[in-house]
Scaffold this active site. Structure first.
Site, PDB file in Angstrom:
ATOM      1  N   HIS A 152      -0.815  10.611  -8.821  1.00 39.27           N
ATOM      2  CA  HIS A 152      -1.514  10.361  -7.562  1.00 39.27           C
ATOM      3  C   HIS A 152      -2.733  11.261  -7.364  1.00 39.27           C
ATOM      4  CE1 HIS A 152       2.411   8.485  -6.704  1.00 39.27           C
ATOM      5  NE2 HIS A 152       1.731   7.718  -5.866  1.00 39.27           N
ATOM      6  N   HIS A 209       0.156   2.839 -11.756  1.00 37.97           N
ATOM      7  CA  HIS A 209       1.586   2.949 -12.000  1.00 37.97           C
ATOM      8  C   HIS A 209       2.340   1.881 -11.212  1.00 37.97           C
ATOM      9  CE1 HIS A 209       0.674   5.530  -8.494  1.00 37.97           C
ATOM     10  NE2 HIS A 209       1.844   5.108  -8.037  1.00 37.97           N
ATOM     11  N   CYS A 256       9.098   1.875   0.669  1.00 36.50           N
ATOM     12  CA  CYS A 256       8.244   1.745  -0.505  1.00 36.50           C
ATOM     13  C   CYS A 256       8.543   2.908  -1.435  1.00 36.50           C
ATOM     14  CB  CYS A 256       6.759   1.706  -0.144  1.00 36.50           C
ATOM     15  SG  CYS A 256       6.189   3.115   0.822  1.00 36.50           S
ATOM     16  N   HIS A 286       8.806   4.011  -6.027  1.00 33.81           N
ATOM     17  CA  HIS A 286       8.492   3.803  -7.435  1.00 33.81           C
ATOM     18  C   HIS A 286       9.780   3.668  -8.245  1.00 33.81           C
ATOM     19  CE1 HIS A 286       5.420   6.423  -5.547  1.00 33.81           C
ATOM     20  NE2 HIS A 286       4.574   5.630  -6.166  1.00 33.81           N
ATOM     21  N   GLU A 311      16.950   5.788   1.819  1.00 35.72           N
ATOM     22  CA  GLU A 311      16.122   6.189   2.945  1.00 35.72           C
ATOM     23  C   GLU A 311      16.710   5.770   4.288  1.00 35.72           C
ATOM     24  OE1 GLU A 311      12.014   5.196   2.745  1.00 35.72           O
ATOM     25  OE2 GLU A 311      11.682   6.239   0.850  1.00 35.72           O
ATOM     26  N   TYR A 315      -3.726  -2.463  -6.127  1.00 37.31           N
ATOM     27  CA  TYR A 315      -4.704  -1.884  -5.210  1.00 37.31           C
ATOM     28  C   TYR A 315      -5.035  -0.449  -5.581  1.00 37.31           C
ATOM     29  CZ  TYR A 315      -0.295  -0.364  -3.106  1.00 37.31           C
ATOM     30  OH  TYR A 315       0.966   0.148  -2.907  1.00 37.31           O
ATOM     31  N   GLU A 360      -3.599   6.151  -4.293  1.00 39.18           N
ATOM     32  CA  GLU A 360      -2.592   5.159  -4.662  1.00 39.18           C
ATOM     33  C   GLU A 360      -3.238   4.116  -5.573  1.00 39.18           C
ATOM     34  OE1 GLU A 360       0.437   5.226  -4.399  1.00 39.18           O
ATOM     35  OE2 GLU A 360       1.114   6.154  -2.542  1.00 39.18           O
ATOM     36  N   GLU A 396      -1.852   1.449  -7.651  1.00 42.03           N
ATOM     37  CA  GLU A 396      -0.525   0.886  -7.843  1.00 42.03           C
ATOM     38  C   GLU A 396      -0.541  -0.594  -8.212  1.00 42.03           C
ATOM     39  OE1 GLU A 396       2.341   3.800  -5.298  1.00 42.03           O
ATOM     40  OE2 GLU A 396       1.743   1.933  -4.329  1.00 42.03           O
ATOM     41  N   TRP A 410      -2.013   1.746   2.551  1.00 44.88           N
ATOM     42  CA  TRP A 410      -1.680   0.544   1.794  1.00 44.88           C
ATOM     43  C   TRP A 410      -0.996  -0.533   2.627  1.00 44.88           C
ATOM     44  CZ3 TRP A 410       0.672   5.319   1.266  1.00 44.88           C
ATOM     45  CH2 TRP A 410       2.004   5.393   1.694  1.00 44.88           C
TER      46      TRP A 410
END
Length: 202
Positions: free
Chosen positions: A46, A53, A88, A90, A108, A124, A135, A137, A180
């Site tokens: 990042h 990624h 959100c 990874h 979460e 994006y 970001e 991604e 995002w």
């Protein structure tokens, strides 16, 4: 098969690990078509200008068609205190995006999504002005339903809210959201409309 995160902690260029950084989390680097080309430590991926990624974004709705938003915890090193979609994150290298999305939603929010379905992908490049992180991604989108009481992890989530489409418009105009958020929401809208129906207003 999912792999476990590496064990070596990352430090910034001045030798200090930023507050809120999860040490040793590895991400999957991809090309413009989403094909895996390697791995990188989370924070390093990042740092500007960012390395492309794999990521995922989840949009969960209640039985009334309201979207579950989360406000990111103030202690997070990336985009703290802003509103964003339900979840959100990874995938670990080798972990299927669907499995990662279900896993992270439970970690979460303390709930498992139901009727979760793929909603396409979006690529994006969004810098975060506050932190200077970027970001880059290739994001896998998922929509589904949430049932049962939420049990948010306070280290990840400051607050939650269920909103209608109209309420989201009002909130987005007056409160800070992740860089995002609108990109992933717009990309997921066709699947959201299919899930919530025309009366949902999405």
């Amino acid at each position: 098969m999912p792999t476990t995160p590496a064990t070596a902690a990352h430090t910034s260029s001045n030798g200090v690990q930023p507050s809120g950084v999860e040490p040793s989390i590895m991400l999957e680097l991809v090309d413009e078509d989403g094909r895996t080309i390697g791995t990188a430590e989370k924070l390093s991926a990042h740092l500007a200008p960012g390395r492309l990624h794999r990521a995922f974004s989840v949009f969960l709705f209640d039985e009334s068609g309201r979207l579950l938003l989360q406000r990111r915890a103030l202690g997070k090193y990336h985009s703290p205190g802003v509103w964003s979609n339900t979840c959100c994150g990874h995938p670990y290298p080798g972990e299927a995006p669907f499995a990662a999305a279900a896993r992270r939603t439970h970690e979460e929010l303390g709930v498992s999504p139901s009727l979760m379905a793929e909603a396409g992908t979006v690529r994006y490049n969004h810098p975060d002005p506050a932190s200077g992180l970027v970001e880059q991604e290739f994001n896998h989108l998922f929509v589904g339903m949430v049932q049962g009481p939420l049990r948010p992890d306070p280290e990840e989530i400051e607050d939650t809210a269920f909103v209608t489409a109209a309420e989201l418009t009002e909130r987005h105009a007056s409160a800070p959201f992740s860089a995002w958020f609108m990109t992933v929401l717009d990309a997921a809208r066709p699947a959201i409309k299919e899930l919530t129906g025309p009366a949902g207003g999405w």
